[in-house]
Design a protein around this motif. Sequence first.
Motif, PDB file in Angstrom:
ATOM      1  N   THR A 150      14.011   6.951  -2.462  1.00 23.60           N
ATOM      2  CA  THR A 150      13.226   5.976  -1.693  1.00 23.60           C
ATOM      3  C   THR A 150      13.817   5.697  -0.325  1.00 23.60           C
ATOM      4  O   THR A 150      13.089   5.440   0.644  1.00 23.60           O
ATOM      5  CB  THR A 150      13.117   4.654  -2.481  1.00 23.60           C
ATOM      6  N   PHE A 151      15.131   5.754  -0.207  1.00 23.46           N
ATOM      7  CA  PHE A 151      15.780   5.387   1.050  1.00 23.46           C
ATOM      8  C   PHE A 151      16.287   6.579   1.839  1.00 23.46           C
ATOM      9  O   PHE A 151      16.836   6.403   2.926  1.00 23.46           O
ATOM     10  CB  PHE A 151      16.942   4.428   0.777  1.00 23.46           C
ATOM     11  N   SER A 205       7.472   6.663   1.685  1.00 25.68           N
ATOM     12  CA  SER A 205       8.745   5.992   1.434  1.00 25.68           C
ATOM     13  C   SER A 205       9.304   5.384   2.715  1.00 25.68           C
ATOM     14  O   SER A 205       9.759   4.235   2.733  1.00 25.68           O
ATOM     15  CB  SER A 205       9.739   6.987   0.837  1.00 25.68           C
ATOM     16  N   ALA A 206       9.263   6.164   3.808  1.00 19.73           N
ATOM     17  CA  ALA A 206       9.784   5.678   5.090  1.00 19.73           C
ATOM     18  C   ALA A 206       8.980   4.479   5.581  1.00 19.73           C
ATOM     19  O   ALA A 206       9.551   3.509   6.109  1.00 19.73           O
ATOM     20  CB  ALA A 206       9.737   6.802   6.125  1.00 19.73           C
ATOM     21  N   ARG A 207       7.665   4.517   5.412  1.00 19.51           N
ATOM     22  CA  ARG A 207       6.836   3.390   5.860  1.00 19.51           C
ATOM     23  C   ARG A 207       7.083   2.155   5.005  1.00 19.51           C
ATOM     24  O   ARG A 207       7.107   1.024   5.516  1.00 19.51           O
ATOM     25  CB  ARG A 207       5.361   3.782   5.830  1.00 19.51           C
ATOM     26  N   MET A 208       7.261   2.345   3.713  1.00 18.80           N
ATOM     27  CA  MET A 208       7.537   1.215   2.828  1.00 18.80           C
ATOM     28  C   MET A 208       8.846   0.528   3.216  1.00 18.80           C
ATOM     29  O   MET A 208       8.915  -0.705   3.310  1.00 18.80           O
ATOM     30  CB  MET A 208       7.605   1.684   1.373  1.00 18.80           C
ATOM     31  N   VAL A 241       0.835  -1.212   0.000  1.00 20.95           N
ATOM     32  CA  VAL A 241       0.000   0.000   0.000  1.00 20.95           C
ATOM     33  C   VAL A 241       0.863   1.253   0.000  1.00 20.95           C
ATOM     34  O   VAL A 241       0.601   2.218  -0.731  1.00 20.95           O
ATOM     35  CB  VAL A 241      -0.946  -0.004   1.221  1.00 20.95           C
ATOM     36  N   SER A 242       1.913   1.257   0.820  1.00 19.93           N
ATOM     37  CA  SER A 242       2.822   2.413   0.893  1.00 19.93           C
ATOM     38  C   SER A 242       3.536   2.638  -0.438  1.00 19.93           C
ATOM     39  O   SER A 242       3.758   3.782  -0.841  1.00 19.93           O
ATOM     40  CB  SER A 242       3.850   2.215   2.007  1.00 19.93           C
ATOM     41  N   ALA A 243       3.898   1.545  -1.127  1.00 21.68           N
ATOM     42  CA  ALA A 243       4.555   1.667  -2.430  1.00 21.68           C
ATOM     43  C   ALA A 243       3.624   2.319  -3.447  1.00 21.68           C
ATOM     44  O   ALA A 243       4.046   3.185  -4.239  1.00 21.68           O
ATOM     45  CB  ALA A 243       5.006   0.296  -2.920  1.00 21.68           C
ATOM     46  N   ALA A 244       2.347   1.921  -3.427  1.00 19.47           N
ATOM     47  CA  ALA A 244       1.365   2.512  -4.351  1.00 19.47           C
ATOM     48  C   ALA A 244       1.136   3.989  -4.023  1.00 19.47           C
ATOM     49  O   ALA A 244       1.068   4.838  -4.925  1.00 19.47           O
ATOM     50  CB  ALA A 244       0.058   1.737  -4.276  1.00 19.47           C
ATOM     51  N   LYS A 245       1.031   4.311  -2.732  1.00 18.16           N
ATOM     52  CA  LYS A 245       0.836   5.704  -2.321  1.00 18.16           C
ATOM     53  C   LYS A 245       2.063   6.562  -2.640  1.00 18.16           C
ATOM     54  O   LYS A 245       1.927   7.750  -2.943  1.00 18.16           O
ATOM     55  CB  LYS A 245       0.530   5.772  -0.823  1.00 18.16           C
ATOM     56  N   LEU A 246       3.241   5.957  -2.572  1.00 15.32           N
ATOM     57  CA  LEU A 246       4.461   6.691  -2.891  1.00 15.32           C
ATOM     58  C   LEU A 246       4.459   7.159  -4.338  1.00 15.32           C
ATOM     59  O   LEU A 246       4.832   8.305  -4.636  1.00 15.32           O
ATOM     60  CB  LEU A 246       5.685   5.819  -2.612  1.00 15.32           C
ATOM     61  N   LEU A 247       4.029   6.289  -5.245  1.00 15.85           N
ATOM     62  CA  LEU A 247       3.955   6.674  -6.661  1.00 15.85           C
ATOM     63  C   LEU A 247       2.994   7.837  -6.865  1.00 15.85           C
ATOM     64  O   LEU A 247       3.283   8.784  -7.610  1.00 15.85           O
ATOM     65  CB  LEU A 247       3.526   5.470  -7.510  1.00 15.85           C
ATOM     66  N   GLN A 248       1.847   7.788  -6.194  1.00 16.39           N
ATOM     67  CA  GLN A 248       0.878   8.881  -6.299  1.00 16.39           C
ATOM     68  C   GLN A 248       1.454  10.179  -5.733  1.00 16.39           C
ATOM     69  O   GLN A 248       1.286  11.257  -6.326  1.00 16.39           O
ATOM     70  CB  GLN A 248      -0.406   8.507  -5.562  1.00 16.39           C
ATOM     71  N   SER A 249       2.127  10.071  -4.594  1.00 18.54           N
ATOM     72  CA  SER A 249       2.720  11.261  -3.961  1.00 18.54           C
ATOM     73  C   SER A 249       3.798  11.875  -4.841  1.00 18.54           C
ATOM     74  O   SER A 249       3.908  13.104  -4.926  1.00 18.54           O
ATOM     75  CB  SER A 249       3.313  10.887  -2.601  1.00 18.54           C
ATOM     76  N   GLN A 250       4.595  11.042  -5.487  1.00 22.68           N
ATOM     77  CA  GLN A 250       5.656  11.547  -6.363  1.00 22.68           C
ATOM     78  C   GLN A 250       5.084  12.294  -7.561  1.00 22.68           C
ATOM     79  O   GLN A 250       5.634  13.314  -7.986  1.00 22.68           O
ATOM     80  CB  GLN A 250       6.541  10.389  -6.829  1.00 22.68           C
ATOM     81  N   LYS A 251       3.972  11.801  -8.107  1.00 17.96           N
ATOM     82  CA  LYS A 251       3.323  12.486  -9.231  1.00 17.96           C
ATOM     83  C   LYS A 251       2.806  13.859  -8.814  1.00 17.96           C
ATOM     84  O   LYS A 251       3.002  14.857  -9.514  1.00 17.96           O
ATOM     85  CB  LYS A 251       2.182  11.628  -9.778  1.00 17.96           C
ATOM     86  N   ALA A 272       4.436  16.465   9.892  1.00 19.46           N
ATOM     87  CA  ALA A 272       4.849  15.065  10.094  1.00 19.46           C
ATOM     88  C   ALA A 272       3.693  14.154   9.681  1.00 19.46           C
ATOM     89  O   ALA A 272       3.061  14.387   8.655  1.00 19.46           O
ATOM     90  CB  ALA A 272       5.285  14.836  11.535  1.00 19.46           C
ATOM     91  N   SER A 273       3.386  13.149  10.500  1.00 17.56           N
ATOM     92  CA  SER A 273       2.404  12.146  10.106  1.00 17.56           C
ATOM     93  C   SER A 273       1.310  12.001  11.152  1.00 17.56           C
ATOM     94  O   SER A 273       1.489  12.366  12.316  1.00 17.56           O
ATOM     95  CB  SER A 273       3.102  10.799   9.890  1.00 17.56           C
ATOM     96  N   ASP A 274       0.171  11.451  10.717  1.00 22.10           N
ATOM     97  CA  ASP A 274      -0.909  11.115  11.640  1.00 22.10           C
ATOM     98  C   ASP A 274      -0.735   9.721  12.227  1.00 22.10           C
ATOM     99  O   ASP A 274      -1.419   9.354  13.181  1.00 22.10           O
ATOM    100  CB  ASP A 274      -2.269  11.168  10.923  1.00 22.10           C
ATOM    101  N   ARG A 275       0.162   8.931  11.643  1.00 24.46           N
ATOM    102  CA  ARG A 275       0.350   7.541  12.075  1.00 24.46           C
ATOM    103  C   ARG A 275       1.825   7.242  12.304  1.00 24.46           C
ATOM    104  O   ARG A 275       2.692   7.994  11.868  1.00 24.46           O
ATOM    105  CB  ARG A 275      -0.199   6.571  11.027  1.00 24.46           C
ATOM    106  N   GLY A 276       2.071   6.104  12.966  1.00 19.35           N
ATOM    107  CA  GLY A 276       3.430   5.657  13.201  1.00 19.35           C
ATOM    108  C   GLY A 276       3.825   4.585  12.203  1.00 19.35           C
ATOM    109  O   GLY A 276       3.402   4.600  11.054  1.00 19.35           O
ATOM    110  N   LEU A 277       4.664   3.648  12.664  1.00 17.81           N
ATOM    111  CA  LEU A 277       5.159   2.547  11.826  1.00 17.81           C
ATOM    112  C   LEU A 277       5.880   3.059  10.578  1.00 17.81           C
ATOM    113  O   LEU A 277       5.727   2.513   9.486  1.00 17.81           O
ATOM    114  CB  LEU A 277       4.011   1.604  11.427  1.00 17.81           C
ATOM    115  N   CYS A 278       6.662   4.123  10.744  1.00 13.41           N
ATOM    116  CA  CYS A 278       7.418   4.665   9.610  1.00 13.41           C
ATOM    117  C   CYS A 278       8.837   5.053  10.051  1.00 13.41           C
ATOM    118  O   CYS A 278       9.353   6.102   9.655  1.00 13.41           O
ATOM    119  CB  CYS A 278       6.698   5.852   8.984  1.00 13.41           C
ATOM    120  N   GLY A 279       9.424   4.209  10.886  1.00 13.99           N
ATOM    121  CA  GLY A 279      10.803   4.461  11.308  1.00 13.99           C
ATOM    122  C   GLY A 279      10.911   5.696  12.195  1.00 13.99           C
ATOM    123  O   GLY A 279      10.051   5.961  13.044  1.00 13.99           O
TER     124      GLY A 279
END
Length: 290
Positions: free
Chosen positions: A175-176, A244-247, A27-37, A83-90
């Motif tokens: 990505t990294f 990217s960080a979550r992925m 899911v994060s990989a798919a969202k990353l592509l959308q965010s990059q666009k 920042a973010s509304d959620r965790g699990l992203c390093g």
Amino acid sequence: MKSLKELSLRIKNIKSIQKTTKIMQMVSAAKLLQSQKKLSCSKLYISKLYSIISSLMLSVDQKLLAEILNTGDDNSYLVFIIASDRGLCGNFNSSIVKSSQEHVNKLITSGKKVNIVFFGKKAFDISKNRFDSRSILKVENSKGITLKHVEALVDGIDLSKYNKVKVFHNKFYNTFTQKPILEIIKPWNKDTSLIDNSLVNPTIDYNYECEPQNTEFILRSLIQNYVTTALYSALLESAASENSARMVAMESANRNTKGILNKLALLYNRSRQAAITTDLIEVIGGAESL
């Protein structure tokens, strides 16, 4: 040594976690592509806007320009922390909170008035005890943010009260790699990472002519538009960095779960073999006693 039932239950739980982290990674990989666009389109727009404003500045009297840019005192600051509304992203949230806390505390120590607007409930939860509650102006969600929402937010804040407006966000490099960065969006700042320098060349690409009485009004309007667009671009940078960080974090979690499953499977097989051996010894011992 743990029983076979306990080991079996733990293996089952780890496999369930592995499925979840794998889905989150996809899911994060798919969202990353959308965010990059979205980020690419935003960079194009803000770079062209930056170029137009730079071109108009060349034709404005320096005294009037200094008045428009409000380059006087710097006693009051408005700081956006994204920042973010959620965790699990390093360390995505903790890194931006740490860097912003150091900067804001320095400003407050030097006697500056600072107001803070948070984008991201997780960042606020981490840092709400680290900042003076009187300095926190608003807390907004960072998920699903739109340009209209940013425009409404900026219109609801009287920016004329603040000599400087700053934005803390994670910049997306690849990505990294995502790193916390500070952007100054008021007053006008020539050194900004939000634009694409290859698209900016005010002296060659554009040659605008404005009616003399309208130049000041147009320039003020464009700079106000730039503040809104810059804040929105920073939010898009942060969204790309978050996905990217979550992925990457979920990919690392998948590798860790594989290692844990291998160890547990080996331990389970050894325990099972030991139990079978014990049963055989008891059967043989019982047969011999007969």
